[in-house]
Motif scaffolding. Structure first.
Motif, PDB file in Angstrom:
ATOM      1  N   ALA A 113     -22.854   1.344 -71.203  1.00 57.57           N
ATOM      2  CA  ALA A 113     -22.157   0.959 -69.984  1.00 57.57           C
ATOM      3  C   ALA A 113     -20.718   0.051 -70.387  1.00 57.57           C
ATOM      4  O   ALA A 113     -19.853   0.220 -69.635  1.00 57.57           O
ATOM      5  CB  ALA A 113     -23.189   0.011 -69.364  1.00 57.57           C
ATOM      6  N   VAL A 114     -21.075  -0.851 -71.360  1.00 59.43           N
ATOM      7  CA  VAL A 114     -19.618  -1.465 -71.355  1.00 59.43           C
ATOM      8  C   VAL A 114     -18.571  -0.715 -72.070  1.00 59.43           C
ATOM      9  O   VAL A 114     -17.424  -0.810 -71.869  1.00 59.43           O
ATOM     10  CB  VAL A 114     -20.210  -2.763 -72.782  1.00 59.43           C
ATOM     11  CG1 VAL A 114     -18.983  -3.320 -73.362  1.00 59.43           C
ATOM     12  CG2 VAL A 114     -20.912  -3.584 -72.182  1.00 59.43           C
ATOM     13  N   VAL A 128     -16.908   1.159 -69.260  1.00 59.01           N
ATOM     14  CA  VAL A 128     -15.831   0.338 -68.616  1.00 59.01           C
ATOM     15  C   VAL A 128     -14.654   0.249 -69.510  1.00 59.01           C
ATOM     16  O   VAL A 128     -13.675   0.479 -68.870  1.00 59.01           O
ATOM     17  CB  VAL A 128     -16.586  -1.087 -68.382  1.00 59.01           C
ATOM     18  CG1 VAL A 128     -15.385  -2.030 -67.555  1.00 59.01           C
ATOM     19  CG2 VAL A 128     -17.658  -0.791 -67.148  1.00 59.01           C
ATOM     20  N   ALA A 129     -14.773   0.139 -70.722  1.00 57.21           N
ATOM     21  CA  ALA A 129     -13.687  -0.190 -71.643  1.00 57.21           C
ATOM     22  C   ALA A 129     -12.883   1.168 -71.727  1.00 57.21           C
ATOM     23  O   ALA A 129     -11.388   0.936 -71.532  1.00 57.21           O
ATOM     24  CB  ALA A 129     -14.025  -0.552 -72.763  1.00 57.21           C
ATOM     25  N   GLU A 167     -23.079   3.475 -63.324  1.00 57.33           N
ATOM     26  CA  GLU A 167     -22.179   4.125 -64.408  1.00 57.33           C
ATOM     27  C   GLU A 167     -21.660   5.214 -63.655  1.00 57.33           C
ATOM     28  O   GLU A 167     -20.404   5.711 -64.013  1.00 57.33           O
ATOM     29  CB  GLU A 167     -23.257   4.904 -65.450  1.00 57.33           C
ATOM     30  CG  GLU A 167     -23.513   3.733 -66.484  1.00 57.33           C
ATOM     31  CD  GLU A 167     -24.601   2.678 -66.184  1.00 57.33           C
ATOM     32  OE1 GLU A 167     -24.901   2.651 -65.144  1.00 57.33           O
ATOM     33  OE2 GLU A 167     -25.141   2.199 -67.347  1.00 57.33           O
ATOM     34  N   VAL A 219     -18.509   3.892 -61.906  1.00 56.17           N
ATOM     35  CA  VAL A 219     -17.410   3.782 -62.914  1.00 56.17           C
ATOM     36  C   VAL A 219     -16.822   4.800 -63.287  1.00 56.17           C
ATOM     37  O   VAL A 219     -15.736   4.975 -63.571  1.00 56.17           O
ATOM     38  CB  VAL A 219     -17.981   2.757 -64.109  1.00 56.17           C
ATOM     39  CG1 VAL A 219     -16.862   2.367 -65.089  1.00 56.17           C
ATOM     40  CG2 VAL A 219     -18.250   1.317 -63.247  1.00 56.17           C
ATOM     41  N   THR A 260     -12.640   3.458 -69.290  1.00 53.66           N
ATOM     42  CA  THR A 260     -11.916   3.538 -68.001  1.00 53.66           C
ATOM     43  C   THR A 260     -10.862   2.965 -67.833  1.00 53.66           C
ATOM     44  O   THR A 260      -9.500   3.299 -67.458  1.00 53.66           O
ATOM     45  CB  THR A 260     -12.835   3.341 -66.819  1.00 53.66           C
ATOM     46  OG1 THR A 260     -14.343   4.135 -66.986  1.00 53.66           O
ATOM     47  CG2 THR A 260     -12.419   3.327 -65.582  1.00 53.66           C
ATOM     48  N   VAL A 261     -10.974   1.430 -68.302  1.00 52.69           N
ATOM     49  CA  VAL A 261      -9.553   0.598 -68.325  1.00 52.69           C
ATOM     50  C   VAL A 261      -8.442   1.156 -69.281  1.00 52.69           C
ATOM     51  O   VAL A 261      -7.304   1.052 -69.003  1.00 52.69           O
ATOM     52  CB  VAL A 261     -10.123  -0.883 -68.854  1.00 52.69           C
ATOM     53  CG1 VAL A 261      -8.676  -1.909 -69.178  1.00 52.69           C
ATOM     54  CG2 VAL A 261     -11.069  -1.331 -67.647  1.00 52.69           C
TER      55      VAL A 261
END
Length: 575
Positions: free
Chosen positions: A434-435, A438-439, A141, A144, A441-442
């Protein structure tokens, strides 16, 4: 002495994986945005397309060709015959001085700005990862989340126009030193903060007060708690002494400074700043701003950060509802403990102390930064809500700061850090956090797609510089061994592109200029005052440059005037 072998290297790698992974993320982001071409130290054409980057590169070129002096940061080739410090060219003075030591063996065309940009991204990712890991205790984490610190508009906007101001890792470094203060012994604390002062002064002067505010916030918080006062005082003393000493060594005190009071309030933080993308979002509309340089108050953290805050808030409210209506218990003590990493949620196992211990310092820092960033004219959108007068000494001090909006940077990074931590701690399941991280950040990258693509085109495309000064007379003057100087008679600084083109010609042919687009208003004012004396004593070793529209000024009986490439060049009459 411990033997360095494969097992030892693997152990070192695992021990330092947090900051190494963040640095790797930073390097990957830099290469994706800037490409590898700018890392070629002999590729200088990408810095000659005009604008601020060209001015900063030319500052290095003039400094490189100047004789060594003391203080070591002074040069006379860009303000001849006056000396001015390389500090005022935003050429990253520490690197300029370092590489000047090797000018005898460096290639004729040499630039270090690409390497500097890569280093900034590496360190931004490294310190961001350390900060996140301190609060969430998870390496993946942290890696990311570090990308959110890199893809923030406040960093990327500066790296396009002023790469010295791209050293936002100094802000993160100082936040990290503040968090670590209880682990460090007094001597090491003073050394670390002294090094921070040296770096701040050696990179860009704006980082001295910004980093100083971070240190002051931690010190004052400890002072109120009557905790480790001597250690904090030694840190403050070391930072002040080293930053002032480095500024003096680079020549920052070698001449008086004129404060520009007109800029006060024109480059300030706007009350809508955290939600105003100013062109950095595809989904959020740009809001009105006030001021000629309102972009200096940019504080938009990015869509991904705002979504992380929203998701964290929803998760937090969900936890409250679950404990209140399902378990029928008081949710707040457990939730508060959980957000601190206490018993309400799984702790992080961090060795650096309690997670909530820095809340007071962060709050004080935010208040101080916002107050300074707003300036004496507090605006919401295009309207001034409050405008108040100040004592003359305060106006002079604030006027010397000028671009007050930059002081919002620590607040932006605290918002980013807080959003990642809040998201991590508020979700009912860690895998969900965590998911989502990531989402978001995208989404942060996707929302800034057009800004990122512009930088890819600007820096990733091979650029070949071709001077517009192509008349044969320029070649003739360049080959004349007697011509050593160039004097701008007309006020050319209003046309920065023309100044850049003429200055490139001067650098390439070993000439000096009398005026340049530096940040030192004092030297430029002195050059303007001495212009009449320079015209009264026409020299054979000097080219006198006039704008084509100033033909009425070309009346000296001691000069011949030549119209060439949109300007008028005066030269001393022969014989």
């Amino acid at each position: 002495m411990r033997k360095w072998n494969g097992r030892g290297f693997l152990s070192w790698l695992i021990k330092n994986m947090v900051w190494l992974s963040g640095a790797a993320v930073g390097a990957a982001a830099f290469l994706c945005i800037y490409g590898v071409r700018v890392l070629d130290v002999t590729y200088t054409d990408w810095l000659l397309g005009g604008g601020d980057l060209t001015q900063h590169y030319l500052g290095w070129c003039f400094f490189r060709d100047s004789a060594w002096t003391f203080p070591v940061g002074l040069m006379d080739r860009m303000s001849w015959p006056y000396e001015v410090s390389v500090i005022f060219t935003d050429s990253v003075p520490l690197l300029a001085v370092f590489f000047k030591l090797f000018r005898g063996i460096l290639p004729e065309q040499f630039q270090y700005f690409g390497l500097w940009g890569l280093m900034c991204f590496l360190l931004q990712g490294a310190f961001a990862s350390l900060l996140i890991h301190h609060y969430v205790g998870k390496k993946a984490e942290a890696a990311v989340g570090s990308l959110l610190f890199i893809l923030t508009p406040v960093l990327l906007s500066q790296m396009t126009v002023n790469m010295a101001l791209g050293a936002h890792w100094l802000v993160l470094l100082c936040l990290w030193l503040g968090i670590l203060r209880e682990r460090l012994k007094p001597v090491r604390t003073a050394v670390c903060w002294g090094a921070a002062g040296l770096l701040a002064a050696g990179v860009q002067l704006y980082f001295i007060p910004i980093c100083g505010l971070i240190l002051l916030s931690f010190f004052l918080t400890d002072l109120v708690k009557k905790k480790e006062i001597r250690r904090g005082a030694s840190a403050v003393g070391a930072f002040a002494a080293c930053s002032v000493g480095m500024t003096a060594l680079l020549g920052g005190f070698s001449h008086a400074h004129l404060a520009d009071f007109t800029i006060l309030g024109q480059a300030a933080f706007n009350l809508n700043g955290l939600f105003n993308p100013q062109g950095w979002s595809r989904v959020i509309e740009t809001l009105p701003v006030r001021g000629d340089d309102a972009q200096e108050g940019l504080a938009f953290p990015g869509v991904g950060i705002l979504l992380a805050l929203a998701a964290g808030l929803i998760g937090w409210l969900g936890r409250i509802a679950f404990r209140l209506f399902v378990r029928r218990e008081n949710p707040f003590p457990a939730l508060a403990a959980g957000l601190r990493g206490g018993q309400g949620y799984p702790g992080t196992g961090s060795p650096y102390g309690r997670k909530g211990e820095n809340a007071g310092a962060f709050l004080l820092l935010s208040v101080l930064c916002v107050m300074i960033a707003l300036s004496s004219q507090i605006s919401l959108g295009s309207d001034v809500l409050v405008s108040f007068s100040l004592p003359q000494w305060a106006v002079r001090l604030w006027g010397m700061v000028g671009n007050t909006g930059r002081f919002i940077w620590p607040v932006v990074y605290l918002v980013i850090l807080g959003s990642v931590v809040f998201l991590e701690k508020s979700m009912p399941y860690q895998s969900m956090a965590a998911v989502l991280l990531v989402a978001f950040t995208v989404l942060q990258a996707a929302d800034g797609k057009w800004q990122l693509m512009q930088r890819q085109v600007q820096f990733g495309t091979d650029y070949e510089y071709a001077s517009p000064l192509d008349d044969e007379k320029w070649k003739e003057w360049a080959e004349d061994p007697d011509i050593e100087h160039m004097v701008f008679v007309s006020y050319l600084l209003e046309d920065e592109d023309l100044v850049s083109e003429l200055s490139v010609y001067a650098v390439q042919n070993g000439m000096t200029v009398n005026d340049f687009c530096s940040a030192c208003v004092t030297i430029r004012a002195e050059a303007a005052e001495d212009l009449l004396d320079a015209l009264a004593d026409v020299r054979e070793d000097t080219l006198y440059i006039y704008r084509a529209s100033d033909e009425a000024m070309c009346v000296s009986p001691d000069m011949d005037y030549t119209h060439v490439d949109g300007v008028i060049v005066g030269t001393a009459k022969k014989g």
